[in-house]
Design a protein around this motif. Sequence first.
Motif, PDB file in Angstrom:
ATOM      1  N   LEU A   1     -32.321 -15.164  27.208  1.00  0.00           N
ATOM      2  CA  LEU A   1     -32.574 -14.254  28.333  1.00  0.00           C
ATOM      3  C   LEU A   1     -32.962 -15.040  29.584  1.00  0.00           C
ATOM      4  CD1 LEU A   1     -34.577 -11.326  26.681  1.00  0.00           C
ATOM      5  CD2 LEU A   1     -32.513 -11.068  28.067  1.00  0.00           C
ATOM      6  N   THR A   2     -33.810 -16.043  29.408  1.00  0.00           N
ATOM      7  CA  THR A   2     -34.225 -16.862  30.549  1.00  0.00           C
ATOM      8  C   THR A   2     -33.052 -17.660  31.094  1.00  0.00           C
ATOM      9  OG1 THR A   2     -36.402 -17.068  29.499  1.00  0.00           O
ATOM     10  CG2 THR A   2     -35.918 -18.551  31.318  1.00  0.00           C
ATOM     11  N   THR A   3     -32.237 -18.227  30.208  1.00  0.00           N
ATOM     12  CA  THR A   3     -31.087 -19.017  30.640  1.00  0.00           C
ATOM     13  C   THR A   3     -30.107 -18.175  31.442  1.00  0.00           C
ATOM     14  OG1 THR A   3     -31.278 -20.552  28.787  1.00  0.00           O
ATOM     15  CG2 THR A   3     -29.110 -20.337  29.808  1.00  0.00           C
ATOM     16  N   VAL A   4     -29.782 -16.990  30.922  1.00  0.00           N
ATOM     17  CA  VAL A   4     -28.850 -16.108  31.640  1.00  0.00           C
ATOM     18  C   VAL A   4     -29.486 -15.598  32.925  1.00  0.00           C
ATOM     19  CG1 VAL A   4     -27.527 -13.962  31.489  1.00  0.00           C
ATOM     20  CG2 VAL A   4     -27.682 -15.468  29.504  1.00  0.00           C
ATOM     21  N   GLY A   5     -30.800 -15.312  32.880  1.00  0.00           N
ATOM     22  CA  GLY A   5     -31.486 -14.861  34.081  1.00  0.00           C
ATOM     23  C   GLY A   5     -31.468 -15.897  35.191  1.00  0.00           C
ATOM     24  N   LEU A   6     -31.571 -17.179  34.822  1.00  0.00           N
ATOM     25  CA  LEU A   6     -31.488 -18.240  35.826  1.00  0.00           C
ATOM     26  C   LEU A   6     -30.126 -18.253  36.506  1.00  0.00           C
ATOM     27  CD1 LEU A   6     -33.269 -21.154  33.912  1.00  0.00           C
ATOM     28  CD2 LEU A   6     -34.088 -20.040  35.995  1.00  0.00           C
ATOM     29  N   ALA A   7     -29.103 -17.839  35.772  1.00  0.00           N
ATOM     30  CA  ALA A   7     -27.748 -17.878  36.321  1.00  0.00           C
ATOM     31  C   ALA A   7     -27.407 -16.641  37.143  1.00  0.00           C
ATOM     32  CB  ALA A   7     -26.739 -18.041  35.178  1.00  0.00           C
ATOM     33  N   VAL A   8     -27.732 -15.452  36.629  1.00  0.00           N
ATOM     34  CA  VAL A   8     -27.259 -14.217  37.275  1.00  0.00           C
ATOM     35  C   VAL A   8     -28.387 -13.281  37.691  1.00  0.00           C
ATOM     36  CG1 VAL A   8     -25.086 -14.324  36.004  1.00  0.00           C
ATOM     37  CG2 VAL A   8     -27.007 -13.018  35.048  1.00  0.00           C
ATOM     38  N   GLY A   9     -29.635 -13.661  37.470  1.00  0.00           N
ATOM     39  CA  GLY A   9     -30.745 -12.797  37.842  1.00  0.00           C
ATOM     40  C   GLY A   9     -31.260 -11.975  36.666  1.00  0.00           C
ATOM     41  N   ALA A  10     -32.494 -11.482  36.815  1.00  0.00           N
ATOM     42  CA  ALA A  10     -33.148 -10.785  35.707  1.00  0.00           C
ATOM     43  C   ALA A  10     -32.465  -9.473  35.368  1.00  0.00           C
ATOM     44  CB  ALA A  10     -34.622 -10.539  36.056  1.00  0.00           C
ATOM     45  N   ALA A  11     -32.054  -8.708  36.389  1.00  0.00           N
ATOM     46  CA  ALA A  11     -31.475  -7.385  36.135  1.00  0.00           C
ATOM     47  C   ALA A  11     -30.191  -7.482  35.327  1.00  0.00           C
ATOM     48  CB  ALA A  11     -31.236  -6.667  37.461  1.00  0.00           C
ATOM     49  N   ARG A  12     -29.250  -8.335  35.769  1.00  0.00           N
ATOM     50  CA  ARG A  12     -27.978  -8.463  35.042  1.00  0.00           C
ATOM     51  C   ARG A  12     -28.195  -9.061  33.657  1.00  0.00           C
ATOM     52  NH1 ARG A  12     -23.212 -11.451  37.873  1.00  0.00           N
ATOM     53  NH2 ARG A  12     -22.157 -10.638  35.999  1.00  0.00           N
ATOM     54  N   ALA A  13     -29.143  -9.986  33.547  1.00  0.00           N
ATOM     55  CA  ALA A  13     -29.397 -10.606  32.243  1.00  0.00           C
ATOM     56  C   ALA A  13     -29.861  -9.564  31.232  1.00  0.00           C
ATOM     57  CB  ALA A  13     -30.432 -11.718  32.383  1.00  0.00           C
ATOM     58  N   VAL A  14     -30.831  -8.743  31.609  1.00  0.00           N
ATOM     59  CA  VAL A  14     -31.366  -7.739  30.677  1.00  0.00           C
ATOM     60  C   VAL A  14     -30.338  -6.647  30.411  1.00  0.00           C
ATOM     61  CG1 VAL A  14     -33.173  -6.015  30.350  1.00  0.00           C
ATOM     62  CG2 VAL A  14     -33.736  -8.237  31.332  1.00  0.00           C
ATOM     63  N   GLN A  15     -29.624  -6.197  31.440  1.00  0.00           N
ATOM     64  CA  GLN A  15     -28.612  -5.157  31.246  1.00  0.00           C
ATOM     65  C   GLN A  15     -27.508  -5.614  30.305  1.00  0.00           C
ATOM     66  OE1 GLN A  15     -27.296  -4.128  35.189  1.00  0.00           O
ATOM     67  NE2 GLN A  15     -29.283  -3.237  35.781  1.00  0.00           N
ATOM     68  N   SER A  16     -27.010  -6.837  30.515  1.00  0.00           N
ATOM     69  CA  SER A  16     -25.927  -7.331  29.657  1.00  0.00           C
ATOM     70  C   SER A  16     -26.413  -7.560  28.230  1.00  0.00           C
ATOM     71  CB  SER A  16     -25.357  -8.628  30.230  1.00  0.00           C
ATOM     72  OG  SER A  16     -26.365  -9.626  30.350  1.00  0.00           O
ATOM     73  N   ALA A  17     -27.650  -8.035  28.080  1.00  0.00           N
ATOM     74  CA  ALA A  17     -28.182  -8.250  26.733  1.00  0.00           C
ATOM     75  C   ALA A  17     -28.385  -6.925  26.014  1.00  0.00           C
ATOM     76  CB  ALA A  17     -29.499  -9.018  26.809  1.00  0.00           C
TER      77      ALA A  17
ATOM     78  N   ASP B   1     -15.209 -32.754  20.706  1.00  0.00           N
ATOM     79  CA  ASP B   1     -15.699 -32.156  21.942  1.00  0.00           C
ATOM     80  C   ASP B   1     -15.072 -30.798  22.191  1.00  0.00           C
ATOM     81  OD1 ASP B   1     -17.716 -33.475  23.161  1.00  0.00           O
ATOM     82  OD2 ASP B   1     -16.447 -34.887  24.236  1.00  0.00           O
ATOM     83  N   ARG B   2     -15.859 -29.878  22.771  1.00  0.00           N
ATOM     84  CA  ARG B   2     -15.333 -28.603  23.257  1.00  0.00           C
ATOM     85  C   ARG B   2     -15.493 -28.599  24.772  1.00  0.00           C
ATOM     86  NH1 ARG B   2     -13.922 -24.853  19.293  1.00  0.00           N
ATOM     87  NH2 ARG B   2     -13.044 -23.840  21.126  1.00  0.00           N
ATOM     88  N   ALA B   3     -14.398 -28.476  25.479  1.00  0.00           N
ATOM     89  CA  ALA B   3     -14.436 -28.515  26.943  1.00  0.00           C
ATOM     90  C   ALA B   3     -14.952 -27.183  27.478  1.00  0.00           C
ATOM     91  CB  ALA B   3     -13.038 -28.799  27.491  1.00  0.00           C
ATOM     92  N   GLY B   4     -15.783 -27.266  28.521  1.00  0.00           N
ATOM     93  CA  GLY B   4     -16.306 -26.072  29.145  1.00  0.00           C
ATOM     94  C   GLY B   4     -17.324 -26.417  30.210  1.00  0.00           C
ATOM     95  N   ALA B   5     -17.739 -25.392  30.937  1.00  0.00           N
ATOM     96  CA  ALA B   5     -18.720 -25.568  32.019  1.00  0.00           C
ATOM     97  C   ALA B   5     -20.025 -24.916  31.622  1.00  0.00           C
ATOM     98  CB  ALA B   5     -18.185 -24.944  33.311  1.00  0.00           C
ATOM     99  N   PRO B   6     -21.164 -25.612  31.743  1.00  0.00           N
ATOM    100  CA  PRO B   6     -22.458 -25.014  31.379  1.00  0.00           C
ATOM    101  C   PRO B   6     -22.865 -23.948  32.379  1.00  0.00           C
ATOM    102  CG  PRO B   6     -22.788 -27.172  32.349  1.00  0.00           C
ATOM    103  CD  PRO B   6     -21.303 -27.001  32.197  1.00  0.00           C
ATOM    104  N   LEU B   7     -23.774 -23.077  31.963  1.00  0.00           N
ATOM    105  CA  LEU B   7     -24.227 -21.998  32.835  1.00  0.00           C
ATOM    106  C   LEU B   7     -24.953 -22.537  34.058  1.00  0.00           C
ATOM    107  CD1 LEU B   7     -23.414 -20.202  30.485  1.00  0.00           C
ATOM    108  CD2 LEU B   7     -25.542 -18.945  30.754  1.00  0.00           C
ATOM    109  N   SER B   8     -25.527 -23.721  33.956  1.00  0.00           N
ATOM    110  CA  SER B   8     -26.208 -24.298  35.113  1.00  0.00           C
ATOM    111  C   SER B   8     -25.237 -24.580  36.249  1.00  0.00           C
ATOM    112  CB  SER B   8     -26.912 -25.597  34.697  1.00  0.00           C
ATOM    113  OG  SER B   8     -25.974 -26.523  34.152  1.00  0.00           O
ATOM    114  N   GLU B   9     -23.961 -24.747  35.939  1.00  0.00           N
ATOM    115  CA  GLU B   9     -22.957 -24.981  36.973  1.00  0.00           C
ATOM    116  C   GLU B   9     -22.294 -23.683  37.429  1.00  0.00           C
ATOM    117  OE1 GLU B   9     -20.141 -27.831  35.628  1.00  0.00           O
ATOM    118  OE2 GLU B   9     -21.623 -29.436  35.301  1.00  0.00           O
ATOM    119  N   LEU B  10     -22.136 -22.741  36.495  1.00  0.00           N
ATOM    120  CA  LEU B  10     -21.421 -21.511  36.832  1.00  0.00           C
ATOM    121  C   LEU B  10     -22.275 -20.580  37.680  1.00  0.00           C
ATOM    122  CD1 LEU B  10     -19.687 -20.832  33.408  1.00  0.00           C
ATOM    123  CD2 LEU B  10     -18.632 -21.694  35.503  1.00  0.00           C
ATOM    124  N   GLY B  11     -23.536 -20.379  37.294  1.00  0.00           N
ATOM    125  CA  GLY B  11     -24.426 -19.533  38.066  1.00  0.00           C
ATOM    126  C   GLY B  11     -23.907 -18.117  38.204  1.00  0.00           C
TER     127      GLY B  11
END
Length: 791
Positions: A410-426, A334-344
Amino acid sequence: MSSPRGTVDVVEPPIADRVRRPADALRLGLVLVVLAASLALADVAVGTTGALEQDLALATSGLPRLLLQVVSWLSGIGVVVLPLAVGTDLVVRGRPSQLVHALAASGAAALVVVGLRALSFDGPLSSLLRTLTRPLAEGRTDPLDAVIVSMMALLTVADIIGRKWISPLAIVVIGSTVVTAFLSGTSTALALFTSVLLGWAVGLAFRFALGATSTRPPGSQIADALVAAGVPLVRLELVDSDDAGDRRYRGTTTSSTVDVQVMDRDTFGLASGRRLLRLLRLRKGTTRPALTLRAELEHRTLMGLALAQAGIPAPRPVAAREVGPFSAVIAYLDRAGAPLSELGAELDDAQLADIWRLHATLLRLSIAHRGLGPDVVMVTDDGRAGLLRVGGGDIAADELTLRIDTAQLLTTVGLAVGAARAVQSATAVLGADVVSRALPLLQPIALTPTTRAVLKQHKGLLGSLRDEIERGRPTEEVVAPVELRRVTLRGLVTVVGGGVAAYLLLTQLAKVDLGKVIANANLGWALATVIFATLTFAGASLALSGAVDLALRFGRTYMTQLAVAFSGLVAPAAIGNIALNTRYLQKAGAEPAVAGASVGVAQLAQFSSYFVLLIISGVLAGTGPRASFTPPAVLVAAVPIVILVVLALLAVPRVRRLITLRVVPRVRTVVPQVLSVLQHPRKLTQLLAGALLLDVSFVAALVCATRAFGATQPVAAIAVVYFAGAIIGSAVPTPGGLGGIEAAMSAGLIAIGVDGGTAVSSVLLYRLATYWLPIPFGWYSLNRLQKLQAI
């Protein structure tokens, strides 16, 4: 260091004695489809089926007589011995309930045969007699073999696959019974094939409804297997009894925890069935389902090792092995961590950048994960990006699959932080080119089921992502659209509609002797049909040339219309017409907006010509001996009703909005081009003459085709048949209106007094000249124009 066997604390509820296998439902559906398709095909091609049976009988008639006698003995003895052997085996193995179910399935199968026989001989299924039987001196052969049907049901529920001596015995007995029944003449080959499938279907239905005896190993066996593989387990606890078909356990070792996944034959078909459905739905970017437990075990292990080799924080396989003949287990660290669905929105810029660096590593190594959803992508306790699951992806994946992964992330990250930050960071990590190539793949069908479920609460996200990507990419860059769906609603309607139309056409063809058709056709009229068919392309070329204020080369324009005919083989005619002609005009020097408007003007002229000729033909066809127009009463009643329906639709606000948004803008783009054409009398004449030549040539071709077989009906009546057939053909969603036009025109000719055989022959000649004959020339024209860079 490993724990001694038997000292592992196993925590799980008792395993059920019986289980419904998803694979059984999948097999049942497949068997029913094959059964229905076989009967439908045989019903259409009765003569071919009979000829095939004669060939089989002739091929087997030369077998040695002694061999045939041995086969007959094996059949007679085996039918008695095999059920006894199966029953004894089940009793010895302690499965009396399975024996009862097998016998019940066998009896039910025999009753099904009795019922189907009654329906075939005296009921609504009497048409099956012609398909499944052949006449004898004293009656007809049996449509179904009750022995084979009941035996197949018995063997299916008894689940003899893998039994060392019963399985080969069953194959020999069933095979010898089929051969004996065929050679004795008591059943046709199709009846025997149908009997095997029907018995199998009844058995699968029983086995799925009542459940099969479970072959799942208990947790103690799983623990023993892992300990033997070197995993120092001290505790094994069931976490999820149905995780996409797997059983998941949490294992505790002397130093860490492991994620244990158990694949059972009972539920293995669930994951493979989902992959199969995805493979059927999507054209590309899919993984073929594993057919065996071993293949699935090896694939998951390879993916885990590949991720570990890449240095990506993800579950690492530490043990993989089979547990008995019907199960397999794989254990991950196992690798311990928090999924993006929880971090947002708690994700900071450094974590976002690390997520995209992880994806960049996967892209560089051509590893496709296929499951980068919000419940899979995580951030570890030390701040690194990682994965909670190894996924069911590919090593050495193709480009399209990697682009789908980019769109998913892109969709996964966009769900967490929004479309603008997702595309900019990618874009900052991957670059604008890589991100823009994922643009056409931002489709719900390309995403994981979990992501699609979350998207229902963020319905505008995909559109926002597309807008953000569009802002960041160069304006001159063109990203080709990607159609991922293999099965669409239109495609389904096409297949069904085409099948129905083909069936109607084949029933008409059955009345036609093609040899006599060729011998009786008047070659002069047939040649005239082909000449008028070539003039249709000249008419379309003139209409297109008249619709644009450019000097087009007639030869290339004519070749473009031939290419349109070829494109109609694989796409609806309107789509191929618009796309190829617009592309041709752009290459000839027209601006994109002018090119599209010019094609619209040409289509408007063709529609106007079509409508005018239809009215004139209808009036002439309905004019009686006193030179007065006397249309049918039904038509008189239908016209005002149609007008009232149109007015009622226009009164609906939603319809008016649709016209305002879809139709009015198209009209506004065409009007300036129409005005431009009206200012040039030469172009206007060319446009109208081409449109008239197109429709008149089609009508003339159908008239010549009817004359080639001796029909003498009035030209006006045949013109009405053409226009009606063209309307129906455009409504049938098959390439070129295939099937629909033939059926409609044949029925129309019969309605105006042409006999059935002549009508079908005439339509076949007409379609051969106007649709099939131009296709090879269209293929050549398309390739030639591409080489000349004219389209």
